[in-house]
Design an enzyme around this catalytic site. Structure first.
Site, PDB file in Angstrom:
ATOM      1  CG  HIS A  18      -0.988   4.069   2.484  1.00  0.00           C
ATOM      2  ND1 HIS A  18      -0.843   2.872   1.840  1.00  0.00           N
ATOM      3  CD2 HIS A  18      -1.927   3.861   3.434  1.00  0.00           C
ATOM      4  CE1 HIS A  18      -1.648   1.973   2.363  1.00  0.00           C
ATOM      5  NE2 HIS A  18      -2.330   2.547   3.338  1.00  0.00           N
ATOM      6  NE  ARG A  91      -9.341   3.997   2.531  1.00  0.00           N
ATOM      7  CZ  ARG A  91      -8.856   2.788   2.705  1.00  0.00           C
ATOM      8  NH1 ARG A  91      -8.336   2.145   1.697  1.00  0.00           N
ATOM      9  NH2 ARG A  91      -8.893   2.204   3.885  1.00  0.00           N
ATOM     10  CB  SER A 129      -3.005  -2.226   0.712  1.00  0.00           C
ATOM     11  OG  SER A 129      -2.402  -1.059   1.190  1.00  0.00           O
TER      12      SER A 129
HETATM   13  P1  ADP Z   1      -4.799  -0.318   8.716  1.00  0.00           P
HETATM   14  O1  ADP Z   1      -4.597  -1.790   8.551  1.00  0.00           O
HETATM   15  O2  ADP Z   1      -4.328   0.212  10.029  1.00  0.00           O
HETATM   16  O3  ADP Z   1      -6.178   0.183   8.366  1.00  0.00           O
HETATM   17  P2  ADP Z   1      -3.807   0.638   6.186  1.00  0.00           P
HETATM   18  O4  ADP Z   1      -2.427   0.392   5.696  1.00  0.00           O
HETATM   19  O5  ADP Z   1      -4.909  -0.038   5.442  1.00  0.00           O
HETATM   20  O6  ADP Z   1      -3.761   0.304   7.705  1.00  0.00           O
HETATM   21  O7  ADP Z   1      -4.078   2.211   6.212  1.00  0.00           O
HETATM   22  C1  ADP Z   1      -3.306   3.082   6.982  1.00  0.00           C
HETATM   23  C2  ADP Z   1      -3.975   4.437   7.012  1.00  0.00           C
HETATM   24  O8  ADP Z   1      -4.006   4.985   5.698  1.00  0.00           O
HETATM   25  C3  ADP Z   1      -5.436   4.362   7.458  1.00  0.00           C
HETATM   26  O9  ADP Z   1      -5.722   5.521   8.201  1.00  0.00           O
HETATM   27  C4  ADP Z   1      -6.204   4.367   6.162  1.00  0.00           C
HETATM   28  O10 ADP Z   1      -7.513   4.886   6.326  1.00  0.00           O
HETATM   29  C5  ADP Z   1      -5.338   5.305   5.338  1.00  0.00           C
HETATM   30  N1  ADP Z   1      -5.510   5.077   3.901  1.00  0.00           N
HETATM   31  C6  ADP Z   1      -5.412   3.924   3.220  1.00  0.00           C
HETATM   32  N2  ADP Z   1      -5.646   4.118   1.902  1.00  0.00           N
HETATM   33  C7  ADP Z   1      -5.914   5.446   1.758  1.00  0.00           C
HETATM   34  C8  ADP Z   1      -6.273   6.287   0.654  1.00  0.00           C
HETATM   35  N3  ADP Z   1      -6.432   5.788  -0.565  1.00  0.00           N
HETATM   36  N4  ADP Z   1      -6.477   7.605   0.907  1.00  0.00           N
HETATM   37  C9  ADP Z   1      -6.337   8.089   2.149  1.00  0.00           C
HETATM   38  N5  ADP Z   1      -6.028   7.371   3.224  1.00  0.00           N
HETATM   39  C10 ADP Z   1      -5.813   6.063   3.051  1.00  0.00           C
END
Ligand code: ADP
Length: 160
Positions: A18, A91, A129
């Site tokens: 993130h 991803r 996460s």
């Molecule tokens: P949500 O529940 O809305 O999917 P997340 O907290 O899981 O929220 O993710 C928020 C954003 O960050 C999403 O666009 C997700 O694809 C992106 N994201 C999560 N992990 C990564 C990562 N390792 N690399 C790039 N983007 C990520």
């Protein structure tokens, strides 16, 4: 005209994946608001307040990034802030279908708010996460996956 983007997510908790998207986004937009959306269906480990505080701590070195939380619909939040862009990270192919669905719905609700995707840094392509929580639950080291304050918060949470 200054460009404002919002970076929405659950951030339960924020990871280096993130943070990479947030840092790169902050170089493109004048202002970036990271917004914690409280999706109770995801049964979060951290409260919205805890997640917001951790993001604030981990982004305090980036001057044009602010952090907020919302219980509203994403598009309502974007309209209220007059944000032109929703920034999301991508991803793997597995993210694509879910993101496509949300983006299509958001465009139907308001086609003036554009969703932009930023490809993950290869280093973080398998980082989520959920995987961090799974590993931390068993006491494994997550220092390469999350910033120090998050690591501490995970240890505290699982030692209860
Ligand atoms: P949500 O529940 O809305 O999917 P997340 O907290 O899981 O929220 O993710 C928020 C954003 O960050 C999403 O666009 C997700 O694809 C992106 N994201 C999560 N992990 C990564 C990562 N390792 N690399 C790039 N983007 C990520």
């Amino acid at each position: 005209m200054s460009k404002l983007a919002i970076c929405p997510g659950s951030f339960d908790p924020i990871t280096y994946g993130h943070l990479d998207i947030i840092q790169r986004g902050a170089r493109i937009f004048d202002e970036l608001i990271v917004v914690v959306f409280n999706n109770q269906a995801k049964n979060p480990l951290f409260s919205a307040e805890e997640r917001t505080a951790l993001i604030k701590e981990c982004t305090k070195h980036i001057p044009n990034v602010s952090v907020d939380s919302s219980a509203d619909l994403l598009i309502n939040y974007a309209q209220q802030k007059e944000a032109q862009v929703v920034l999301r990270g991508l991803r793997a192919v597995s993210d694509f279908e879910y993101e496509m669905q949300i983006t299509s719905m958001n465009r139907k609700l308001d086609d003036e708010v554009e969703t932009l995707f930023m490809m993950t840094n290869n280093q973080y392509s398998f980082l989520s996460s959920s995987i961090v929580k799974e590993v931390a639950k068993y006491g494994a080291c997550v220092s390469d996956l999350v910033p120090k304050p998050v690591e501490k918060a995970l240890i505290a949470k699982f030692s209860k």
